[in-house]
Motif scaffolding. Sequence first.
Motif, short mmCIF file in Angstrom:
data_model
loop_
_atom_site.label_atom_id
_atom_site.label_comp_id
_atom_site.label_asym_id
_atom_site.label_seq_id
_atom_site.Cartn_x
_atom_site.Cartn_y
_atom_site.Cartn_z
N TYR A 145 35.20 37.14 26.33
CA TYR A 145 33.78 37.42 26.57
C TYR A 145 32.85 36.59 25.69
O TYR A 145 31.75 36.24 26.10
CB TYR A 145 33.49 38.91 26.41
CG TYR A 145 33.85 39.71 27.63
CD1 TYR A 145 33.08 39.61 28.79
CD2 TYR A 145 34.97 40.54 27.65
CE1 TYR A 145 33.41 40.32 29.93
CE2 TYR A 145 35.30 41.26 28.79
CZ TYR A 145 34.52 41.15 29.93
OH TYR A 145 34.85 41.84 31.06
N LEU A 187 46.30 45.72 42.55
CA LEU A 187 45.41 44.88 43.37
C LEU A 187 45.98 44.69 44.78
O LEU A 187 45.24 44.72 45.77
CB LEU A 187 45.20 43.52 42.70
CG LEU A 187 44.40 43.53 41.40
CD1 LEU A 187 44.40 42.14 40.77
CD2 LEU A 187 42.96 44.00 41.64
N LYS A 244 34.89 32.89 28.58
CA LYS A 244 34.20 33.21 29.83
C LYS A 244 33.38 32.03 30.35
O LYS A 244 33.16 31.89 31.56
CB LYS A 244 33.30 34.43 29.61
CG LYS A 244 32.62 34.94 30.86
CD LYS A 244 31.79 36.18 30.54
CE LYS A 244 31.11 36.71 31.81
NZ LYS A 244 30.29 37.91 31.52
N ASP A 273 34.91 37.68 41.92
CA ASP A 273 34.16 37.86 40.67
C ASP A 273 35.03 38.38 39.53
O ASP A 273 34.67 38.24 38.36
CB ASP A 273 32.99 38.83 40.89
CG ASP A 273 31.92 38.24 41.80
OD1 ASP A 273 31.92 37.00 41.98
OD2 ASP A 273 31.11 39.01 42.36
N TRP A 274 36.14 39.00 39.88
CA TRP A 274 37.01 39.61 38.86
C TRP A 274 38.25 38.78 38.57
O TRP A 274 39.08 39.16 37.76
CB TRP A 274 37.44 41.01 39.32
CG TRP A 274 36.32 41.99 39.27
CD1 TRP A 274 35.43 42.28 40.27
CD2 TRP A 274 35.95 42.80 38.16
NE1 TRP A 274 34.52 43.23 39.86
CE2 TRP A 274 34.82 43.57 38.56
CE3 TRP A 274 36.45 42.97 36.87
CZ2 TRP A 274 34.20 44.47 37.71
CZ3 TRP A 274 35.82 43.88 36.02
CH2 TRP A 274 34.72 44.62 36.44
N VAL A 275 38.38 37.64 39.23
CA VAL A 275 39.57 36.82 39.04
C VAL A 275 39.76 36.38 37.59
O VAL A 275 40.86 36.55 37.03
CB VAL A 275 39.55 35.60 39.98
CG1 VAL A 275 40.57 34.54 39.55
CG2 VAL A 275 39.84 36.03 41.41
N ILE A 332 38.78 37.51 34.49
CA ILE A 332 39.18 38.54 33.52
C ILE A 332 40.49 39.20 33.92
O ILE A 332 41.30 39.55 33.06
CB ILE A 332 38.06 39.59 33.35
CG1 ILE A 332 38.42 40.60 32.25
CG2 ILE A 332 37.78 40.31 34.66
CD1 ILE A 332 38.62 39.99 30.88
N SER A 333 40.74 39.36 35.22
CA SER A 333 42.00 39.96 35.67
C SER A 333 43.18 39.06 35.31
O SER A 333 44.22 39.54 34.83
CB SER A 333 41.97 40.20 37.18
OG SER A 333 40.95 41.10 37.54
N SER A 375 45.24 35.91 40.70
CA SER A 375 44.13 35.05 41.12
C SER A 375 43.92 35.09 42.63
O SER A 375 42.83 34.79 43.12
CB SER A 375 44.38 33.60 40.68
OG SER A 375 45.45 33.03 41.41
N ALA A 421 42.87 39.51 43.28
CA ALA A 421 41.66 40.12 42.75
C ALA A 421 40.42 39.65 43.52
O ALA A 421 40.42 38.56 44.09
CB ALA A 421 41.51 39.79 41.28
#
Length: 560
Positions: free
Chosen positions: A496, A426, A500, A119-121, A123-124, A113, A116
């Motif tokens: 998703y 990352l 999400k 915006d990708w936190v 899903i990562s 968290s 990343a």
Amino acid sequence: MVNTTHDLTRPTEVEESGERRFQTEEEILASFGYKQEMKKSMGTMSNFAVAFGCCSILSGLTPMWGDAMMSGGSISIIWGWILVSIFTFGVGLSLAEICSAYPVTGGLYIWVSRLAPPDWVPISCWLTGWCNWLGLTVAITSADLGLAQFLASVIAIKDENYDAGIYWQYGIFLVIAVIHGLINSISVKYNGFFNQASLYWHLIGTLMIIAVALALTPNKPTAQWVFTYFENDTGFSNNGYAFLIGLLQSQYTLSGFDSAAHMSEETRDAARSAPKGILYAIGTAAIVGFAFLLSVNFCVQNFQVQVVETSINPQMTKVFLDGVGYKWTVVFNVIIMGAMFFSGSALTLGSSRMVYAFARDGAMPFSKYLSYVNRKTQTPVYAVWGNVIFAIIVGLLYIVNTTAFNAIVSINTIASSLAYFIPIFLRLTVARNKFQRGPFHLGPFSDVINITSCFWILFTSILFICPTEYPVTAENMNYACAPLVFVLGGSVSYYYFRAKKWFTGPGNSLKEDPQLKDSSEFHYDSKPSSGDNTVNHSSTALDEKTEEATGVQIDQVERL
């Protein structure tokens, strides 16, 4: 370097590159949006003992030793162990550096968290958490099944014609898994003693096996045989591929060391102690494991009879039986089974903390239960039993497929490795300029070590989903990819299509969450009863400290 000795009631900040950096572990925890819920009752040794128990050499090396010997002979065992130990220690260095900066329970997915891009936190974090959970929980299955196999072999060494069927072994496995659930439902204070006992059991027991086996076994092979003998009984014509398959036992054994990070919120001075726990576990396991494997291979008197043709499983039991006799073999097996029992308990402990951390952000089914901390024991009891139940379900594969144990081991190894890969990658790429290192760091060697770690993880993850026998049939096929795809594919789909909308990463425990709504009755009481000396995770002092530390802490979480 972070100073963790300041007065915890006065949050101190350091300006670095225009960013605020919290110095105490409580402030770091608050900056993620969490409160201290569990008591810091573990020191460096207890933390190391948990991680070392998860890297149990006797639990990891003994069940698969025979398969590895048939996938490259003694070369695969000895040189394979050295190769894997070196690369795994590199992975441990990479993770220890990140752990020192973010000593928070939940480890890998919490780190992501901060590493990343914003915006990708979500899903990562989601992928890392599910990979980490799958690896740790399936490790419980493999450890407890290995113990069940050795119990069966104790009967077989008395009567080689006796065949303890898989149903009997699975029944023993069930009993062991339930006992581990009970042990890990008690106070972590007692678990600390239990895991330190595990450490001494492993070290003293392994040394006893080495000394007695070498002293009593006649007709020992030469050093040349131990270090150079190669055998390929996999059915594959490519000897190099056979050797690589034999690396699975070593890589499987040297995994689970991230449990040291998952115990951070229960470890004193975790920014230093948890990284030490990771590296001490890998280093100690590598050295003691090498000595153990070397001694066992010096006890092989007839490779064909003791490894290839024996009906006793695991094959190492046959080597002991021919070398030291029935009574000492029983003693050896008791030592190995004790180590396996300790390892299964340590894995249950570490995986439960990971699930607890993931569930308090609403990222697991039944999160309101899995994030519950029992008031008296201060342990996440539902997280413990949730993992035990899942491990029991995965164990059903052992009944269905003849090579299921190798597949279960592969799932554990691959899932854990992928969880390691994401934060390291990352840290190496998008976070290389913003990463704020902790007391332990790699200095100028960071990039080189991280690149090497990423390469090794990707290489072994691809390797261990490949077939292990030829010709490939429905019975001996490596089905490791099936559970991986099912669990990870299902979790991504769920993310998703539903999660999400509300999952934003770590920090949900301080704000209303759709998955945790109306679940306050399941969480630790905010007001202890009179005479209760346990830690109050929502104490007024901590609330005031969090507010005084600046609203930036919560803002950071919400921006994620």
